[in-house]
Design a protein around this motif. Sequence first.
Motif, PDB file in Angstrom:
ATOM      1  N   LYS A  50      42.161  48.642  44.002  1.00 54.50           N
ATOM      2  CA  LYS A  50      40.863  47.929  44.672  1.00 54.50           C
ATOM      3  C   LYS A  50      40.979  46.516  44.337  1.00 54.50           C
ATOM      4  CE  LYS A  50      36.066  47.620  43.145  1.00 54.50           C
ATOM      5  NZ  LYS A  50      35.286  47.773  42.023  1.00 54.50           N
ATOM      6  N   GLU A  51      41.141  46.095  42.877  1.00 56.81           N
ATOM      7  CA  GLU A  51      41.115  44.637  42.753  1.00 56.81           C
ATOM      8  C   GLU A  51      42.501  43.892  42.810  1.00 56.81           C
ATOM      9  OE1 GLU A  51      38.387  43.500  41.864  1.00 56.81           O
ATOM     10  OE2 GLU A  51      37.157  45.115  41.601  1.00 56.81           O
ATOM     11  N   VAL A  52      43.611  44.501  43.157  1.00 57.69           N
ATOM     12  CA  VAL A  52      44.729  43.603  43.303  1.00 57.69           C
ATOM     13  C   VAL A  52      45.329  43.647  44.653  1.00 57.69           C
ATOM     14  CG1 VAL A  52      47.238  43.024  42.476  1.00 57.69           C
ATOM     15  CG2 VAL A  52      45.267  43.718  40.879  1.00 57.69           C
ATOM     16  N   MET A  53      45.596  45.174  44.882  1.00 57.66           N
ATOM     17  CA  MET A  53      46.399  44.975  46.258  1.00 57.66           C
ATOM     18  C   MET A  53      45.220  44.955  47.612  1.00 57.66           C
ATOM     19  SD  MET A  53      48.415  48.670  45.722  1.00 57.66           S
ATOM     20  CE  MET A  53      49.028  48.370  47.337  1.00 57.66           C
ATOM     21  N   LYS A  54      44.021  45.068  47.437  1.00 59.65           N
ATOM     22  CA  LYS A  54      43.119  44.867  48.683  1.00 59.65           C
ATOM     23  C   LYS A  54      42.286  43.519  48.555  1.00 59.65           C
ATOM     24  CE  LYS A  54      42.594  49.477  49.647  1.00 59.65           C
ATOM     25  NZ  LYS A  54      41.691  50.697  50.033  1.00 59.65           N
ATOM     26  N   LYS A  55      42.321  42.845  47.506  1.00 62.95           N
ATOM     27  CA  LYS A  55      41.739  41.520  47.479  1.00 62.95           C
ATOM     28  C   LYS A  55      42.834  40.468  47.618  1.00 62.95           C
ATOM     29  CE  LYS A  55      37.653  42.687  45.165  1.00 62.95           C
ATOM     30  NZ  LYS A  55      36.729  42.549  44.076  1.00 62.95           N
ATOM     31  N   GLU A  56      42.776  39.455  48.837  1.00 58.74           N
ATOM     32  CA  GLU A  56      43.550  38.522  48.979  1.00 58.74           C
ATOM     33  C   GLU A  56      43.540  37.256  47.960  1.00 58.74           C
ATOM     34  OE1 GLU A  56      44.229  37.375  52.934  1.00 58.74           O
ATOM     35  OE2 GLU A  56      44.172  39.562  53.589  1.00 58.74           O
ATOM     36  N   HIS A  57      42.339  37.137  47.327  1.00 61.09           N
ATOM     37  CA  HIS A  57      41.919  36.149  46.577  1.00 61.09           C
ATOM     38  C   HIS A  57      42.224  36.079  45.225  1.00 61.09           C
ATOM     39  CE1 HIS A  57      38.728  38.909  45.296  1.00 61.09           C
ATOM     40  NE2 HIS A  57      38.660  38.000  44.360  1.00 61.09           N
ATOM     41  N   VAL A  58      43.049  37.385  44.678  1.00 61.18           N
ATOM     42  CA  VAL A  58      43.630  37.492  43.529  1.00 61.18           C
ATOM     43  C   VAL A  58      44.728  37.116  43.434  1.00 61.18           C
ATOM     44  CG1 VAL A  58      43.880  39.253  41.753  1.00 61.18           C
ATOM     45  CG2 VAL A  58      41.851  39.367  43.201  1.00 61.18           C
ATOM     46  N   GLU A  59      45.265  36.115  42.423  1.00 63.45           N
ATOM     47  CA  GLU A  59      46.604  35.627  42.535  1.00 63.45           C
ATOM     48  C   GLU A  59      47.136  36.566  41.371  1.00 63.45           C
ATOM     49  OE1 GLU A  59      48.344  33.109  44.241  1.00 63.45           O
ATOM     50  OE2 GLU A  59      46.364  33.042  45.472  1.00 63.45           O
ATOM     51  N   GLY A  60      48.224  37.190  41.874  1.00 63.89           N
ATOM     52  CA  GLY A  60      49.145  37.948  41.119  1.00 63.89           C
ATOM     53  C   GLY A  60      48.541  38.948  40.016  1.00 63.89           C
ATOM     54  N   TYR A  61      48.349  38.576  38.792  1.00 63.43           N
ATOM     55  CA  TYR A  61      47.800  39.401  37.697  1.00 63.43           C
ATOM     56  C   TYR A  61      46.605  38.662  37.120  1.00 63.43           C
ATOM     57  CZ  TYR A  61      51.392  42.609  37.998  1.00 63.43           C
ATOM     58  OH  TYR A  61      52.315  43.718  38.538  1.00 63.43           O
ATOM     59  N   SER A  62      45.902  37.750  37.813  1.00 64.31           N
ATOM     60  CA  SER A  62      44.853  36.847  37.262  1.00 64.31           C
ATOM     61  C   SER A  62      43.562  37.701  37.015  1.00 64.31           C
ATOM     62  CB  SER A  62      44.404  35.740  38.043  1.00 64.31           C
ATOM     63  OG  SER A  62      44.137  36.499  39.436  1.00 64.31           O
ATOM     64  N   PHE A  63      43.496  38.887  37.735  1.00 66.21           N
ATOM     65  CA  PHE A  63      42.390  39.966  37.570  1.00 66.21           C
ATOM     66  C   PHE A  63      42.350  40.396  36.122  1.00 66.21           C
ATOM     67  CE2 PHE A  63      40.980  44.199  37.353  1.00 66.21           C
ATOM     68  CZ  PHE A  63      39.812  44.017  37.690  1.00 66.21           C
ATOM     69  N   TYR A  64      43.607  40.763  35.619  1.00 67.03           N
ATOM     70  CA  TYR A  64      43.717  41.275  34.314  1.00 67.03           C
ATOM     71  C   TYR A  64      43.447  40.291  33.097  1.00 67.03           C
ATOM     72  CZ  TYR A  64      45.623  45.079  36.889  1.00 67.03           C
ATOM     73  OH  TYR A  64      45.721  45.984  37.852  1.00 67.03           O
ATOM     74  N   GLU A  65      43.138  39.035  33.350  1.00 66.24           N
ATOM     75  CA  GLU A  65      42.554  38.185  32.331  1.00 66.24           C
ATOM     76  C   GLU A  65      41.086  37.844  32.631  1.00 66.24           C
ATOM     77  OE1 GLU A  65      44.259  37.339  29.826  1.00 66.24           O
ATOM     78  OE2 GLU A  65      46.084  38.257  30.337  1.00 66.24           O
ATOM     79  N   SER A  66      40.417  38.737  33.861  1.00 61.97           N
ATOM     80  CA  SER A  66      39.114  38.207  33.942  1.00 61.97           C
ATOM     81  C   SER A  66      38.119  39.069  33.069  1.00 61.97           C
ATOM     82  CB  SER A  66      38.687  38.597  35.254  1.00 61.97           C
ATOM     83  OG  SER A  66      38.810  40.067  35.655  1.00 61.97           O
ATOM     84  N   LYS A  67      36.912  38.454  33.050  1.00 58.93           N
ATOM     85  CA  LYS A  67      35.895  39.186  32.206  1.00 58.93           C
ATOM     86  C   LYS A  67      35.607  40.742  32.681  1.00 58.93           C
ATOM     87  CE  LYS A  67      30.995  39.108  30.568  1.00 58.93           C
ATOM     88  NZ  LYS A  67      30.801  40.295  30.674  1.00 58.93           N
ATOM     89  N   GLU A  68      35.700  40.746  34.120  1.00 56.73           N
ATOM     90  CA  GLU A  68      35.550  42.032  34.865  1.00 56.73           C
ATOM     91  C   GLU A  68      36.423  43.079  34.477  1.00 56.73           C
ATOM     92  OE1 GLU A  68      35.111  43.755  39.344  1.00 56.73           O
ATOM     93  OE2 GLU A  68      35.769  41.711  38.884  1.00 56.73           O
ATOM     94  N   PHE A  69      37.755  42.716  34.275  1.00 53.35           N
ATOM     95  CA  PHE A  69      38.790  43.593  33.869  1.00 53.35           C
ATOM     96  C   PHE A  69      38.540  44.055  32.402  1.00 53.35           C
ATOM     97  CE2 PHE A  69      42.684  44.523  31.360  1.00 53.35           C
ATOM     98  CZ  PHE A  69      43.199  45.701  32.074  1.00 53.35           C
ATOM     99  N   TRP A  70      38.219  43.015  31.284  1.00 55.21           N
ATOM    100  CA  TRP A  70      38.243  43.633  29.987  1.00 55.21           C
ATOM    101  C   TRP A  70      36.818  44.274  29.892  1.00 55.21           C
ATOM    102  CZ3 TRP A  70      41.850  43.918  27.032  1.00 55.21           C
ATOM    103  CH2 TRP A  70      43.134  43.367  27.338  1.00 55.21           C
ATOM    104  N   ASP A  71      35.661  44.278  30.536  1.00 52.04           N
ATOM    105  CA  ASP A  71      34.552  44.880  30.717  1.00 52.04           C
ATOM    106  C   ASP A  71      34.779  46.100  31.145  1.00 52.04           C
ATOM    107  OD1 ASP A  71      32.877  42.958  29.875  1.00 52.04           O
ATOM    108  OD2 ASP A  71      32.194  42.533  31.755  1.00 52.04           O
ATOM    109  N   TYR A  72      35.664  46.623  31.934  1.00 55.00           N
ATOM    110  CA  TYR A  72      36.321  47.912  32.431  1.00 55.00           C
ATOM    111  C   TYR A  72      36.788  48.209  31.158  1.00 55.00           C
ATOM    112  CZ  TYR A  72      38.565  51.412  34.844  1.00 55.00           C
ATOM    113  OH  TYR A  72      39.176  52.853  35.502  1.00 55.00           O
TER     114      TYR A  72
END
Length: 127
Positions: free
Chosen positions: A24-46
């Motif tokens: 959902k967050e990495v493969m299908k979102k073109e705006h996410v660069e590499g692994y930047s999602f995993y440093e986001s508040k959204e990821f750590w909230d998850y």
Amino acid sequence: MSEGECMKKVDLFLDSGAHSLYTKEVMKKEHVEGYSFYESKEFWDYVDNYAQFVRENKSFLSVYVNVDVIFNPELTWKVQKYLETNHELSPLPVIHYGADLKWVKRYMDDYEYIRFGGLGQEVTKQE
């Protein structure tokens, strides 16, 4: 069903949903660069919400796994240690196919059991 039957111990294996999160967050979102999602508040909230769910349901769980970061053993290790330190949990560690053997050794040095994942992504039957 009696109250005693409702309270029976149930042995469950809980997956963290990391693959769905990756899809959902990495493969299908073109705006996410590499692994930047995993440093986001959204990821750590998850991760924090997952930890809370585990704590609330721990009596039913035989095994629960780390929120692994597909193809990134360093971030996966970071999440493992975060759950252990910040939430006092002991998730089953996960390492993915293709990880450098130094990571396999690191897990083997610290844990009795390891879950191997990542066999569904870009892996041939021969591999």
